[in-house]
Each structure stands twice: as C-alpha cells, then as structure tokens.
Design a protein around this motif. Structure first.
Motif, PDB file in Angstrom:
ATOM      1  N   PRO A 124       0.833  -1.211   0.000  1.00  0.00           N
ATOM      2  CA  PRO A 124       0.000   0.000   0.000  1.00  0.00           C
ATOM      3  C   PRO A 124       0.869   1.262   0.000  1.00  0.00           C
ATOM      4  O   PRO A 124       1.931   1.297   0.605  1.00  0.00           O
ATOM      5  CB  PRO A 124      -0.808  -0.116   1.297  1.00  0.00           C
ATOM      6  CG  PRO A 124      -0.094  -1.106   2.137  1.00  0.00           C
ATOM      7  CD  PRO A 124       0.691  -1.992   1.218  1.00  0.00           C
ATOM      8  N   THR A 125       0.388   2.270  -0.696  1.00  0.00           N
ATOM      9  CA  THR A 125       1.092   3.551  -0.764  1.00  0.00           C
ATOM     10  C   THR A 125       0.816   4.347   0.503  1.00  0.00           C
ATOM     11  O   THR A 125      -0.343   4.498   0.886  1.00  0.00           O
ATOM     12  CB  THR A 125       0.612   4.359  -1.981  1.00  0.00           C
ATOM     13  OG1 THR A 125       0.737   3.548  -3.144  1.00  0.00           O
ATOM     14  CG2 THR A 125       1.395   5.639  -2.146  1.00  0.00           C
ATOM     15  N   PRO A 126       1.856   4.867   1.155  1.00  0.00           N
ATOM     16  CA  PRO A 126       1.617   5.735   2.316  1.00  0.00           C
ATOM     17  C   PRO A 126       0.781   6.952   1.915  1.00  0.00           C
ATOM     18  O   PRO A 126       0.900   7.456   0.787  1.00  0.00           O
ATOM     19  CB  PRO A 126       3.027   6.158   2.745  1.00  0.00           C
ATOM     20  CG  PRO A 126       3.929   5.121   2.188  1.00  0.00           C
ATOM     21  CD  PRO A 126       3.281   4.654   0.913  1.00  0.00           C
ATOM     22  N   GLU A 127      -0.023   7.406   2.820  1.00  0.00           N
ATOM     23  CA  GLU A 127      -0.955   8.507   2.554  1.00  0.00           C
ATOM     24  C   GLU A 127      -0.242   9.744   2.006  1.00  0.00           C
ATOM     25  O   GLU A 127      -0.760  10.431   1.126  1.00  0.00           O
ATOM     26  CB  GLU A 127      -1.721   8.864   3.834  1.00  0.00           C
ATOM     27  CG  GLU A 127      -2.915   9.750   3.609  1.00  0.00           C
ATOM     28  CD  GLU A 127      -4.007   9.115   2.763  1.00  0.00           C
ATOM     29  OE1 GLU A 127      -4.639   9.850   1.986  1.00  0.00           O
ATOM     30  OE2 GLU A 127      -4.229   7.900   2.870  1.00  0.00           O
ATOM     31  N   VAL A 128       0.958  10.014   2.490  1.00  0.00           N
ATOM     32  CA  VAL A 128       1.687  11.222   2.086  1.00  0.00           C
ATOM     33  C   VAL A 128       2.037  11.205   0.594  1.00  0.00           C
ATOM     34  O   VAL A 128       2.151  12.261  -0.018  1.00  0.00           O
ATOM     35  CB  VAL A 128       2.951  11.425   2.965  1.00  0.00           C
ATOM     36  CG1 VAL A 128       3.992  10.354   2.689  1.00  0.00           C
ATOM     37  CG2 VAL A 128       3.539  12.802   2.777  1.00  0.00           C
ATOM     38  N   TYR A 129       2.167  10.035  -0.009  1.00  0.00           N
ATOM     39  CA  TYR A 129       2.508   9.939  -1.431  1.00  0.00           C
ATOM     40  C   TYR A 129       1.297   9.631  -2.304  1.00  0.00           C
ATOM     41  O   TYR A 129       1.405   9.633  -3.529  1.00  0.00           O
ATOM     42  CB  TYR A 129       3.584   8.878  -1.663  1.00  0.00           C
ATOM     43  CG  TYR A 129       4.837   9.171  -0.891  1.00  0.00           C
ATOM     44  CD1 TYR A 129       5.596  10.299  -1.151  1.00  0.00           C
ATOM     45  CD2 TYR A 129       5.262   8.326   0.125  1.00  0.00           C
ATOM     46  CE1 TYR A 129       6.736  10.582  -0.428  1.00  0.00           C
ATOM     47  CE2 TYR A 129       6.404   8.595   0.856  1.00  0.00           C
ATOM     48  CZ  TYR A 129       7.131   9.732   0.573  1.00  0.00           C
ATOM     49  OH  TYR A 129       8.261  10.009   1.296  1.00  0.00           O
ATOM     50  N   GLN A 130       0.177   9.339  -1.691  1.00  0.00           N
ATOM     51  CA  GLN A 130      -1.024   9.028  -2.455  1.00  0.00           C
ATOM     52  C   GLN A 130      -1.581  10.317  -3.037  1.00  0.00           C
ATOM     53  O   GLN A 130      -1.722  11.303  -2.332  1.00  0.00           O
ATOM     54  CB  GLN A 130      -2.064   8.333  -1.575  1.00  0.00           C
ATOM     55  CG  GLN A 130      -3.246   7.782  -2.331  1.00  0.00           C
ATOM     56  CD  GLN A 130      -2.836   6.845  -3.454  1.00  0.00           C
ATOM     57  OE1 GLN A 130      -2.124   5.879  -3.249  1.00  0.00           O
ATOM     58  NE2 GLN A 130      -3.284   7.140  -4.660  1.00  0.00           N
ATOM     59  N   GLY A 131      -1.861  10.313  -4.313  1.00  0.00           N
ATOM     60  CA  GLY A 131      -2.401  11.505  -4.959  1.00  0.00           C
ATOM     61  C   GLY A 131      -2.532  11.267  -6.446  1.00  0.00           C
ATOM     62  O   GLY A 131      -2.437  10.135  -6.947  1.00  0.00           O
ATOM     63  N   GLU A 132      -2.717  12.353  -7.150  1.00  0.00           N
ATOM     64  CA  GLU A 132      -2.953  12.282  -8.592  1.00  0.00           C
ATOM     65  C   GLU A 132      -1.775  11.638  -9.330  1.00  0.00           C
ATOM     66  O   GLU A 132      -1.971  10.780 -10.196  1.00  0.00           O
ATOM     67  CB  GLU A 132      -3.195  13.697  -9.114  1.00  0.00           C
ATOM     68  CG  GLU A 132      -3.600  13.771 -10.546  1.00  0.00           C
ATOM     69  CD  GLU A 132      -3.875  15.204 -11.006  1.00  0.00           C
ATOM     70  OE1 GLU A 132      -4.257  15.349 -12.182  1.00  0.00           O
ATOM     71  OE2 GLU A 132      -3.704  16.147 -10.218  1.00  0.00           O
ATOM     72  N   ILE A 133      -0.552  12.014  -8.984  1.00  0.00           N
ATOM     73  CA  ILE A 133       0.627  11.469  -9.666  1.00  0.00           C
ATOM     74  C   ILE A 133       0.787   9.981  -9.372  1.00  0.00           C
ATOM     75  O   ILE A 133       1.078   9.192 -10.271  1.00  0.00           O
ATOM     76  CB  ILE A 133       1.905  12.254  -9.289  1.00  0.00           C
ATOM     77  CG1 ILE A 133       1.845  13.652  -9.890  1.00  0.00           C
ATOM     78  CG2 ILE A 133       3.166  11.530  -9.721  1.00  0.00           C
ATOM     79  CD1 ILE A 133       1.814  13.691 -11.409  1.00  0.00           C
ATOM     80  N   MET A 134       0.577   9.590  -8.130  1.00  0.00           N
ATOM     81  CA  MET A 134       0.689   8.160  -7.804  1.00  0.00           C
ATOM     82  C   MET A 134      -0.375   7.360  -8.539  1.00  0.00           C
ATOM     83  O   MET A 134      -0.110   6.264  -9.031  1.00  0.00           O
ATOM     84  CB  MET A 134       0.599   7.931  -6.295  1.00  0.00           C
ATOM     85  CG  MET A 134       0.728   6.471  -5.897  1.00  0.00           C
ATOM     86  SD  MET A 134       2.191   5.617  -6.547  1.00  0.00           S
ATOM     87  CE  MET A 134       3.419   6.160  -5.417  1.00  0.00           C
ATOM     88  N   ASP A 135      -1.582   7.909  -8.647  1.00  0.00           N
ATOM     89  CA  ASP A 135      -2.639   7.227  -9.406  1.00  0.00           C
ATOM     90  C   ASP A 135      -2.244   7.084 -10.879  1.00  0.00           C
ATOM     91  O   ASP A 135      -2.453   6.030 -11.486  1.00  0.00           O
ATOM     92  CB  ASP A 135      -3.962   7.990  -9.295  1.00  0.00           C
ATOM     93  CG  ASP A 135      -4.554   7.933  -7.891  1.00  0.00           C
ATOM     94  OD1 ASP A 135      -4.163   7.036  -7.106  1.00  0.00           O
ATOM     95  OD2 ASP A 135      -5.403   8.792  -7.578  1.00  0.00           O
TER      96      ASP A 135
END
Length: 163
Positions: A124-135
């Motif tokens: 799972p991706t840590p919340e701090v890196y989760q976002g539009e770019i990670m998606d």
C-alpha cells in the motif's frame, strides 16, 4: 569400451551427489535470508540521507529537466525504465502541483524498492505519497497497451520538442 567409461563416470557422479547433502550440512554458510522471522536485521546499515526539500526558486523548465534526469538515473533498473518512460509520457504536461508531487515521490523516499512496490501495488502507498501522480503512475505501470518496456527511452525525443 566407451560405454564402460561412461558408466563409471555416471556411477561416480551419482555417488558424489549422494554425499553432497551430508557434507553441505556440516559447512556453515551465510546467504540471503530475506525477511524471515529469524532475521534480526542486525547487519542492516542505515545510511542517513538529507531530508527532501522543495526548491521554490527553481523554474518549471529546470525542474522538468532535473526530474527527467532523476527519473532515468535510479538505484535500480526497474525504476529507471518505469520512471523514465512515465516521465517521457507525462512530465511536459504536468501542472506545477503535479510536478511538486512527482518531485516529492521520486526524491523523498530513501528506498527505490518502496516506489516500485507502491507503483505495482505490491504494497500500500503511504498517505503522504497518495495523490494524482501516484494514481497516474499506478495506471501507467499496469501497461494496459502491453508496450515493450525493456529500456529507458533515448533522449532524441527532446531534440524534436525543442525545434
């Protein structure tokens, strides 16, 4: 005559193979243990890295060029290929906010394997890196068009864009 020589070598090889497990068990060897419960990670060396800081005075042009370079020169080949192809496809169309997210994603984590595991959704991706770019990176990693991704792209496409 020839068949008796072959038969002797075959029998000798089988005898050696039968003795190997007994001899190997007596020899202490240390190999890769992975993440076994017995691994205390006492031999793990942590190298402190300076904290990532955004450079607000950097122009978008310079940031894109730096991020392109950093996408290509990673600590592991898998990320060199994945991130350089991702950068080729998306970097020039990213907004300032997306550039900040991408910059943080590829420069803040100290372990390239973390980025790879997040992009492939193995962890799972840590919340701090989760976002539009990670998606976008996760979707790009799925390679739905089944493109051959065997190497980082050549930089010739940059010359075509500048003319």
């Amino acid at each position: 005559m020839l068949s008796s020589v072959i038969a002797k070598k075959l029998v000798a090889g089988m005898c050696h193979a039968a003795l190997r497990p007994a001899v190997t068990g007596l020899i202490s060897s240390r190999g890769y243990r992975g993440d076994s419960p017995e691994d205390t990670k006492g031999d793990l060396i942590e190298m402190p890295l300076p904290p990532w800081e955004e450079n607000p005075s950097e122009t978008a042009y310079i940031k894109k060029r730096r991020l392109l370079y950093e996408s290509r020169k990673r600590g592991m080949l898998e990320n060199c290929i994945l991130l350089s192809l991702f950068a080729k496809k998306y970097l020039n169309t990213m907004s300032d906010n997306q550039l900040r997210q991408y910059d943080r994603l590829i420069n803040e984590p100290s372990n390239d394997w973390d980025i790879y595991y997040w992009a492939t959704e193995a962890q799972p991706t840590p919340e701090v890196y989760q976002g539009e770019i990670m998606d976008m990176l996760k979707e790009f990693t799925k390679n739905r068009n089944q493109e051959q991704r065997l190497d980082a792209p050549s930089l010739e496409y940059l010359e075509k864009e500048s003319h």
